[in-house]
Design an enzyme around this catalytic site. Structure first.
Site, mmCIF file in Angstrom:
data_model
loop_
_atom_site.group_PDB
_atom_site.id
_atom_site.type_symbol
_atom_site.label_atom_id
_atom_site.label_comp_id
_atom_site.label_asym_id
_atom_site.label_seq_id
_atom_site.Cartn_x
_atom_site.Cartn_y
_atom_site.Cartn_z
ATOM 1 N N GLU A 272 10.598 52.437 49.491
ATOM 2 C CA GLU A 272 10.622 52.735 50.932
ATOM 3 C C GLU A 272 9.868 54.025 51.277
ATOM 4 O OE1 GLU A 272 14.543 51.996 52.569
ATOM 5 O OE2 GLU A 272 14.263 49.884 52.068
ATOM 6 N N GLU B 27 13.846 43.872 47.862
ATOM 7 C CA GLU B 27 15.142 44.454 48.222
ATOM 8 C C GLU B 27 15.695 43.891 49.518
ATOM 9 O OE1 GLU B 27 15.742 48.858 48.015
ATOM 10 O OE2 GLU B 27 17.060 48.539 49.745
#
Ligand code: NAG
Ligand code: NAG
Ligand code: NAG
Ligand code: NAG
Length: 458
Positions: free
Chosen positions: A210, A305
């Site tokens: 991220e 994810e």
């Protein structure tokens, strides 16, 4: 012996069978009556599968979840026999046979608070030569568990993702300082070498989990796309020089910013041909992956994810975040995470408190439970083998109220076909699947509100 093995692989085919997990959990990977060859009058629902050479789409790497410090903490609460049982249930062929996994490199937001913040170069002073590099006791533990995983399934493909770079590498904006970019590259090479020395060849890594998320400097690093390009173009040659075959995958973040991985593919394309996506977008539309592929021919994609949060999670969340990517050319999908605590007390304070695992461990009783997500992921991972091809199919449909049937379909290396049916309607007693290449038709019941998998031998 080699000849014998080949023989076996050719002649032992999967058995005609059907397994279901229902929302009410009455069925948990439960074997139903076998599908029946031939067509049925008035089918309740029809699917069509192109089991032809032209029907072949992307190749499957696998399905799985993520090893985190929280997962390992929870698993270590179990008695040794139960630790082995859990690993068998997750990775062996008698279990759900997960074959694609992720692990956290250093701390993450699923590191228990009492670990303290940590990295593989955990000094407060800058250490550009990485003299203090060490996996640390936490990193050694993760290596041990990953090695135990490989005892159950030796062919698991492993993705590594870092959350934070060592703190001393980062500046006030939580970005890696330009003067430490080379140290960062060497840090990653050292991590991969340390794993290799322990017997683990990491299949792929991302530059940053991220990279657009910078909420807490303890467990995030802000990596703008331009920096990702620079780091990828430095890391690629460094991996080659170190004779490491680990791939670099771009991005590792949400589907709503495709310009980021686009830029990485364009400007660091010598070293990356794969993009990792997360699911945290309102009303996610997995067609975005198919669109991205159209704009970047040859790109490989993974859903790396999407969180599990058992306390308020819908039964269909996991089946949806696996089916959607697989219908749109992903090579695999990963849940976040593998194991958690029934008391939700193993995350970092500013991390994902409600995150759960495929397995939930109760510390006090030392018992573990297989969650709905264990079973629904198993509806894919137990039957769709590494190296299978996703196939084109039609007949999936979602009504305006969210009900309907969505399927993904696969051709296993042994020639068997696997169809994973996500049924958000009631019982469909006369479900019919037509295989267009082989000209076969099968019918049978699909329970209401279920994930049901049909296995049709080749
Ligand atoms: C799937 O099969 C149908 C019927 O034969 C055909 O019309 C369609 O083009 C096929 N699709 C692909 C992608 O092969
Ligand atoms: C890493 O450093 C932090 C801060 O100095 C410390 O609290 C923590 O215990 C260290 N962890 C390890 C594994 O060395
Ligand atoms: C998802 O995206 C595709 C391609 O952009 C579009 O055709 C489709 O209508 C979208 N679906 C929804 C439900 O918005
Ligand atoms: C659970 O769901 C299945 C399929 O919809 C149904 O057959 C079964 O009767 C349900 N069990 C209970 C206890 O309601």
């Amino acid at each position: 012996m080699q000849v014998f093995v080949v023989f076996w692989a050719v002649f032992v085919n999967a058995e005609l069978s059907s397994f279901a997990t229902t929302k009410n959990l009455t069925f948990q990977l439960h074997r139903l009556s076998d599908p029946v060859s031939g067509s049925v009058a008035n089918p309740s629902w029809e699917l069509f599968v192109n089991d032809t050479a032209e029907g072949k789409r992307q190749q499957v790497t696998g399905f799985g979840a993520a090893w985190t410090d929280a997962t390992i903490t929870a698993f270590e609460w179990l008695d040794p026999d139960d630790q082995t049982n859990v690993l068998q249930e997750l990775f062996s062929k008698d279990g759900i046979h997960l074959s694609f996994m992720r692990h956290t490199i250093g701390m993450s937001d699923l590191t228990p608070a009492w670990y303290g913040p940590w990295s593989f170069d955990n000094t407060s002073q800058p250490d550009p030569n990485l003299d203090q590099f060490s996996l640390t006791e936490h990193g050694e533990k993760m290596v041990d568990w990953i090695l135990r995983m490989y005892q159950q399934n030796p062919v698991v493909k492993l993705l590594g993702s870092p959350w934070s770079a060592p703190q001393w590498m980062k500046g006030k904006t939580n970005e890696i300082l330009p003067q430490y970019e080379d140290a960062w590259v060497n840090y990653m090479v050292k991590y991969l070498q340390a794993y290799h020395a322990k017997g683990i060849d990491v299949t792929a890594m991302t530059i940053q989990n991220e990279p657009l998320h910078s909420s807490d400097p303890e467990w995030t690093t802000a990596v703008p796309a331009a920096t990702a390009v620079t780091l990828t173009n430095k890391l690629g040659p460094a991996l080659k020089a170190a004779k490491l075959s680990t791939e670099i995958w771009a991005y590792d973040h949400n589907t709503d910013q495709p310009a980021y991985p686009s830029q990485v593919l364009q400007q660091a394309g010598d070293f990356v041909d794969t993009v990792a996506w997360h699911c945290y977008v309102d009303k996610i539309n997995w067609t975005d992956l198919a669109v991205f592929r159209e704009n970047h021919p040859g790109v490989k994609q993974y859903m790396t994810e999407c969180w599990l949060h058992l306390q308020d999670e819908g039964f269909f969340e996991l089946p949806d975040f696996v089916t959607g990517p697989m219908q749109n050319y992903a090579n695999g999908a990963l849940a976040w995470t593998l194991g958690g605590s029934t008391k939700y007390d193993v995350s970092w304070p500013s991390g994902c408190g409600p995150c759960s695992g495929l397995i939930q461990v109760d510390k006090a009783s030392k018992h573990y439970a297989k969650t709905q997500d264990y079973y629904t992921l198993g509806q894919f991972s137990k039957f769709v083998e590494q190296g299978a091809f996703a196939l084109f199919g039609s007949g999936s449909y979602t009504y305006g109220d969210g009900t309907g049937v969505q399927a993904s379909q696969y051709l296993n290396p042994d020639g068997s076909r696997v169809v994973v049916i996500v049924n958000k309607l009631g019982d469909l007693p006369r479900f019919q699947i037509t295989f267009r290449g082989s000209n076969q038709i099968y019918h049978g019941p699909v329970p209401g509100l279920s994930v049901t998998t049909w296995i049709i031998p080749g």
